[in-house]
Design an enzyme around this catalytic site. Structure first.
Site, mmCIF file in Angstrom:
data_model
loop_
_atom_site.group_PDB
_atom_site.id
_atom_site.type_symbol
_atom_site.label_atom_id
_atom_site.label_comp_id
_atom_site.label_asym_id
_atom_site.label_seq_id
_atom_site.Cartn_x
_atom_site.Cartn_y
_atom_site.Cartn_z
ATOM 1 N N ALA A 155 39.433 35.179 39.001
ATOM 2 C CA ALA A 155 38.081 35.471 39.504
ATOM 3 C C ALA A 155 38.119 35.816 40.997
ATOM 4 O O ALA A 155 38.934 36.631 41.426
ATOM 5 C CB ALA A 155 37.126 34.309 39.207
ATOM 6 N N CYS A 156 37.269 35.158 41.794
ATOM 7 C CA CYS A 156 37.155 35.537 43.212
ATOM 8 C C CYS A 156 38.401 35.247 44.017
ATOM 9 O O CYS A 156 38.513 35.693 45.157
ATOM 10 C CB CYS A 156 35.959 34.838 43.845
ATOM 11 S SG CYS A 156 34.453 35.674 43.418
ATOM 12 N N SER A 157 39.319 34.462 43.473
ATOM 13 C CA SER A 157 40.570 34.214 44.194
ATOM 14 C C SER A 157 41.701 35.105 43.677
ATOM 15 O O SER A 157 42.873 34.863 43.986
ATOM 16 C CB SER A 157 40.948 32.737 44.103
ATOM 17 O OG SER A 157 40.044 31.980 44.880
#
Ligand code: CO8
Length: 373
Positions: A155-157
């Protein structure tokens, strides 16, 4: 053990951008139409009237002013409200690979490198356009790289975890040069009829070239890298390959991004600040040693709160640059785009910190040191 250095970066943005006003005008026209079509059910108390969106709310609550998308006409067509993507044949390059290739070429050019200098491609993004062959292998093939490629997703990482994977490959001697590519094509994953989230995301692709440090080249050496995950349902998408087989059949909306934004805000900010401060301390550093924080770009108020906690003082815009006004949230690409756009003005030996945070929850934090050969 070898040491790794970020040599260069590259960025691709779609040619079209949608302003808050344009997005809100489309959303509100759709709300008006929906409320008129359902007027009887609303009057009978069977349905709730939908509320309009507002540009003022979006900018104040998130800091977002516009976002890039792969298809503006589709997003702003009230009969569609999602990007239109022409189905491509198996012989054509995929949408994600095309975006990633453009960013990767820019990173190679910035470093004066070509395909023969690269050993591997990591494509790390929130979602992959298809399961296989890997998008990374498609990018590898298009660039003519003789080596390996694989996809990964956090995801966002995704960007920072991909960077850390690239660093590990170089430190262990598996590769001397890795192209990390993070193409985030997020607008097709967004429900543009959902008032709570229709403004949040934008499309972009970013690439980093990470090499074995031979002490000769300009770049950013890696001081330390940390990863942290902690399970949460507060940011979720149930899109997946089982959807087609599920009983009962899932509602279409369930396949889009959904979140409990307030809870995310409250839970993630202290986790991130604590991890960064702990990481600095473990490396005998303090916030005063960090010239800049390249933070994940989800919400300007989150970034202000985290930077305030880390610096423990008021800070300048230059110390925690914001790109989400132009790009909106670009998921795993955000902190890398902030780095790409705002990595100037560092003297040899000065340090900065790149940190992503988001769904999972996941946090990826990398301390970098400017190296001017
Ligand atoms: N227009 C006008 N008013 C609105 C709107 C709107 N569009 N939306 C909500 N409101 C109203 C609400 O109805 C509410 O009204 P009232 O007070 O009368 O009830 C009021 O505004 C406040 O609503 P919220 O409490 O929801 O608003 P917030 O101030 O919390 O702001 C945010 C909402 C901006 C979403 C904020 O909570 C936020 O950004 N939180 C952080 C979320 C975050 O960082 N998430 C990370 C997600 S990204 C990630 O991890 C990657 C996942 C993979 C991405 C895949 C690509 C799609």
């Amino acid at each position: 053990m070898n040491t790794a250095i970020i040599r260069s970066s590259g960025l691709w943005t779609p040619p079209e951008s949608v302003s808050n006003d344009e997005l809100v005008a489309c959303f509100n026209a759709w709300v008006e139409k929906w409320n008129a079509e359902n007027a009887d059910a609303i009057a009978a108390g069977e349905l709730e009237a939908k509320a309009p969106s507002s540009s003022g709310f979006i900018e104040k609550a998130s800091g977002i002013k516009s976002r890039y998308t792969i298809d503006k006409a589709g997003v702003l067509d009230i009969g569609r409200m999602r990007p239109e993507v022409r189905r491509r044949s198996d012989d054509e390059v995929s949408v994600m690979a095309e975006a990633g290739i453009a960013a990767a070429r820019q990173a190679l050019e910035a470093a004066g490198r070509d395909a023969a200098d690269v050993d591997g491609v990591i494509c790390s993004a929130t979602t992959m356009q298809r399961t296989y062959p890997c998008i990374a292998i498609e990018i590898q093939d298009a660039l003519g790289i003789d080596g390996f490629g694989y996809d990964m997703s956090v995801a966002c990482s995704s960007g920072t975890f991909g960077l850390i994977n690239a660093i590990n490959s170089i430190q262990t001697g598996q590769a001397d040069s890795i192209l990390l590519v993070t193409p985030e094509i997020t607008t097709p994953q967004l429900n543009f009829r959902d008032r709570d989230s229709h403004f949040i995301f934008g499309d972009v692709a970013v690439a980093l070239l990470i090499e074995r440090d031979d002490g000769q080249a300009d770049g950013w050496s890696i001081v330390n890298a940390r990863m942290k995950t902690s399970y949460s349902n507060n940011i979720r998408s149930n899109f997946g390959f089982l959807n087609a087989c599920e009983t009962p059949e899932p509602v279409f909306e369930d396949r889009y991004f959904v979140q409990e934004g307030r809870k995310v805000f409250k839970e993630v900010c202290p986790m991130v600040a604590e991890l960064i401060l702990d990481q600095l301390q473990a490396n005998q550093l303090t916030a005063a040693d960090m010239k800049r924080l390249w933070l994940h770009q989800a919400n300007i108020n989150m970034n202000m709160m985290i930077a305030r906690k880390v610096y423990d003082r008021d800070f300048t815009p230059d110390e925690a640059p914001v790109i989400l006004d132009e790009f909106a949230n670009t998921a795993g690409a955000g902190s890398l785009v902030a780095f790409h756009r705002h990595s100037d003005g560092f003297e040899n030996g000065e340090k900065g910190l790149m940190c992503s945070f988001g769904a999972g929850y996941s946090i990826g934090s990398v301390i970098l040191e400017r190296r001017a050969a």
